[in-house]
Design a protein around this motif. Structure first.
Motif, short mmCIF file in Angstrom:
data_model
loop_
_atom_site.label_atom_id
_atom_site.label_comp_id
_atom_site.label_asym_id
_atom_site.label_seq_id
_atom_site.Cartn_x
_atom_site.Cartn_y
_atom_site.Cartn_z
N TYR A 137 0.84 -1.20 0.00
CA TYR A 137 0.00 0.00 0.00
C TYR A 137 0.87 1.25 0.00
CZ TYR A 137 -3.22 3.63 1.60
OH TYR A 137 -3.93 4.79 1.71
N ARG A 141 1.34 4.35 -2.79
CA ARG A 141 1.17 5.76 -2.44
C ARG A 141 2.43 6.59 -2.72
NH1 ARG A 141 -3.38 7.36 0.84
NH2 ARG A 141 -2.35 9.39 0.65
N THR A 173 -3.10 9.21 7.43
CA THR A 173 -3.69 8.16 6.60
C THR A 173 -3.72 6.81 7.31
OG1 THR A 173 -2.81 9.28 4.62
CG2 THR A 173 -3.54 7.00 4.35
N ASP A 334 -4.41 -3.15 -1.55
CA ASP A 334 -5.47 -2.23 -1.98
C ASP A 334 -6.44 -1.97 -0.82
OD1 ASP A 334 -7.19 -0.65 -3.36
OD2 ASP A 334 -8.01 -2.23 -4.65
N GLN A 336 -7.30 1.21 0.10
CA GLN A 336 -7.70 2.61 0.00
C GLN A 336 -9.17 2.83 0.33
OE1 GLN A 336 -5.63 5.05 -0.24
NE2 GLN A 336 -7.19 6.65 -0.26
N GLU A 340 -10.36 5.41 3.17
CA GLU A 340 -11.24 6.54 2.84
C GLU A 340 -12.51 6.52 3.69
OE1 GLU A 340 -11.87 6.25 -1.34
OE2 GLU A 340 -9.94 7.18 -1.86
#
Length: 358
Positions: A137, A141, A173, A334, A336, A340
């Motif tokens: 990850y 990024r 994050t 993955d 994300q 989010e």
């Protein structure tokens, strides 16, 4: 809202002047802090300029429509007004989110510590899976990862692995990844095909700068030892590994990843500073928790936050009730969508608290 934005503009102009002053540049701590604030306020100042222009366009369009002396100009003004009115609610929401006070830690780099929990060898294997998930990850990024220390499991994976992540807004994050991660699957070591439940604990520590935490060297015991595990003859036969013990708190940090004793010592100090800093941060978060109850937490390392179910191919985050049937891609880095969703829920909670301001 315009009044608040004007205050932001004044502060942005003030900082723009300050960061070019020689006395500020010579004060590293203040210069770094002001630069971070400048970066945050710059984006908000740009939104403020867009908002002011949009309001001016609406006023101008209304005047032209009211005058109605030129049919073509009136028609263009109506189109301009429609476009501005469509954009205005969206822009106001963006500004409201940006006006929410930022966690000053969010911009920091982090130390991630993954430790195998209940489940024996399978827990170590799962800790290794999490390590690969996070490093992939981070790679996606554009962040840089660097292993600080590791203790390998007997059947693969890690009993413990500590790695550094550097990049933009890393802590902001990754901070909600802290907690207990649970896996349900048939272990590689299981011969009868039974599903086991194992766990690993993830800690995400904001990396402390030297001026964030002052360490008295008289309080630190330094030990040197030979590295263990893979690394070759030069690593395993020389006392390049470093262990630091902070005597007042009992906190220990070590690094054996580098061949250089000096580099290992520097990395170990980064870990020690981060752990001391996190200790103080945890106290503050506990105080904050007494005044607000957040659905999403970055402080409770004992809370079970997520389950990875291999039989059903799903991942469930228990804090926000999010279930994704995409386990393969998630374990391949993955995450994300999960990141989010956690950030969205956290921001909505903050926006609700700050709603009386608007």
């Amino acid at each position: 809202m315009l009044d608040r934005l004007q205050i932001v503009k004044q502060r942005f102009d003030e900082i723009s002047d300050l960061i070019i002053q020689p006395d500020v540049i010579s004060d590293q701590k203040r210069y770094v802090q002001l630069n971070k604030e400048y970066k945050d306020l710059k984006a908000l100042a740009e939104k403020r300029d867009e908002y002011v222009l949009l309001m001016a366009n609406i006023e101008e369009a209304n005047e032209i429509i009211a005058d109605n002396s030129d049919a073509d100009m009136t028609e263009m003004a109506k189109m301009q007004l429609d476009e501005a009115k469509d954009r205005l609610p969206e822009l106001e929401e963006e500004i409201k989110f940006m006006l929410i006070p930022k966690d000053p830690e969010d911009a920091k780099n982090v130390m991630v510590e993954i430790r195998a929990g209940t489940g024996g060898d399978e827990a170590s294997i799962f800790a290794g899976d999490l390590f690969r998930m996070y490093t992939k990850y981070c790679e996606n990024r554009g962040w840089r990862t660097s292993v600080v220390d590791m203790n390998e499991g007997t059947s693969g994976g890690f009993k413990e692995v500590i790695f550094e992540v550097t990049g933009e807004d890393v802590y902001g994050t990754l901070k909600f990844e802290a907690g207990v991660h649970r896996v349900q699957r048939v272990p590689q070591t299981e011969t009868q095909g039974r599903v086991h439940t194992s766990a690993a604990t993830v800690m995400v520590l904001p990396e402390a700068e030297e001026f964030d935490v002052q360490i008295d060297m008289n309080d630190v015991r330094v030990d040197f030892f030979c590295s263990s595990g893979p690394g070759g003859q030069s690593v395993n036969t020389t006392k390049s590994a470093v262990r630091l013990t902070h005597v007042p708190t009992g906190l220990v940090a070590q690094c054996q990843d580098q061949k250089s004793q000096h580099k290992n010592k520097d990395k170990a100090f980064i870990v020690l500073r981060s752990r001391l800093y996190e200790q103080e941060l945890a106290k503050k978060q506990a105080e904050d928790a007494s005044t607000r109850t957040s659905q999403v937490s970055s402080g409770d390392r004992s809370a079970k936050i997520r389950t990875y179910n291999y039989a059903q191919g799903r991942v469930t985050d228990h804090r926000v009730g999010l279930t994704l049937y995409d386990l393969g891609n998630i374990m391949n880095g993955d995450i994300q969508k999960i990141v989010e969703e956690l950030a969205l829920v956290n921001n909505m909670e903050k926006l609700k608290e700050a709603s009386e301001v608007f």
